[in-house]
Design a protein around this motif. Sequence first.
Motif, short mmCIF file in Angstrom:
data_model
loop_
_atom_site.label_atom_id
_atom_site.label_comp_id
_atom_site.label_asym_id
_atom_site.label_seq_id
_atom_site.Cartn_x
_atom_site.Cartn_y
_atom_site.Cartn_z
N SER A 151 0.99 -1.13 -0.07
CA SER A 151 -0.10 -0.07 -0.13
C SER A 151 0.97 1.33 -0.06
O SER A 151 1.88 1.47 0.65
N ASN A 164 -0.22 3.92 1.19
CA ASN A 164 -0.39 4.50 2.48
C ASN A 164 -1.00 3.42 3.33
O ASN A 164 -2.28 3.20 3.44
N ARG A 192 -1.59 2.76 6.51
CA ARG A 192 -2.44 3.24 7.38
C ARG A 192 -3.85 3.45 7.14
O ARG A 192 -4.83 3.01 7.75
N THR A 193 -4.26 4.06 5.95
CA THR A 193 -5.52 3.99 5.48
C THR A 193 -5.97 3.21 4.19
O THR A 193 -7.16 2.99 4.06
N THR A 194 -5.04 2.72 3.41
CA THR A 194 -5.33 2.01 2.38
C THR A 194 -4.94 0.35 2.57
O THR A 194 -3.75 0.38 2.43
N LYS A 195 -5.88 -0.45 2.57
CA LYS A 195 -5.40 -1.83 2.56
C LYS A 195 -5.52 -2.37 1.29
O LYS A 195 -6.37 -2.19 0.53
N GLY A 207 0.43 -2.81 4.37
CA GLY A 207 -0.99 -2.46 4.36
C GLY A 207 -2.06 -3.69 3.96
O GLY A 207 -2.90 -3.81 3.06
N ASP A 243 -7.57 -5.44 11.02
CA ASP A 243 -6.27 -4.60 11.01
C ASP A 243 -5.21 -5.51 11.58
O ASP A 243 -5.52 -6.28 12.61
#
Length: 156
Positions: free
Chosen positions: A85, A87, A89-92, A132, A139
């Motif tokens: 990913s 990002n 943290r936000t995009t899996k 990610g 999560d």
Amino acid sequence: MVDTVEVLVDGGKATAGPPLGPALGPKGVNAAQVVAQINEKTKSFAGMKVPVKVLINDDKSFEIKVGTPPMAALIKSELGLASGSGNARTTKVGNLTLDQAKKIADMKQDDLLGADLKARVLEVSGNCVSVGVTIDGKDAKVFQKDVKAGVYDGQF
């Protein structure tokens, strides 16, 4: 005395060309035999870069030690991802099943610090955070808390 040649090769696809051939040439070993052994030992890592050490003895006999690809590469390969990913943290970008995490933990067993499978799976889940990837639909950090709380104890 032992000479050592260290290279990064494509799993199961080493050739006598660069970087291996030129490194082996001056050592006087049979490059074709070395390449054949490397390919045999790395075929399970097809599609990944694998660190390989060739230990060459004075009598031109050799031993091949195969490392394992980085954990992130194993995670991406298991899920068929080209990259992690952008990002995390936000995009899996994928979901690893518990069985896939156990498989990766077994592949990396010699390189991990965990004393048992549960601890090694926790190490795999730590890498999932940065790639990610979720584990078992959760999560990775939530998964880690659940493992530590005993939710998965029957599966290890």
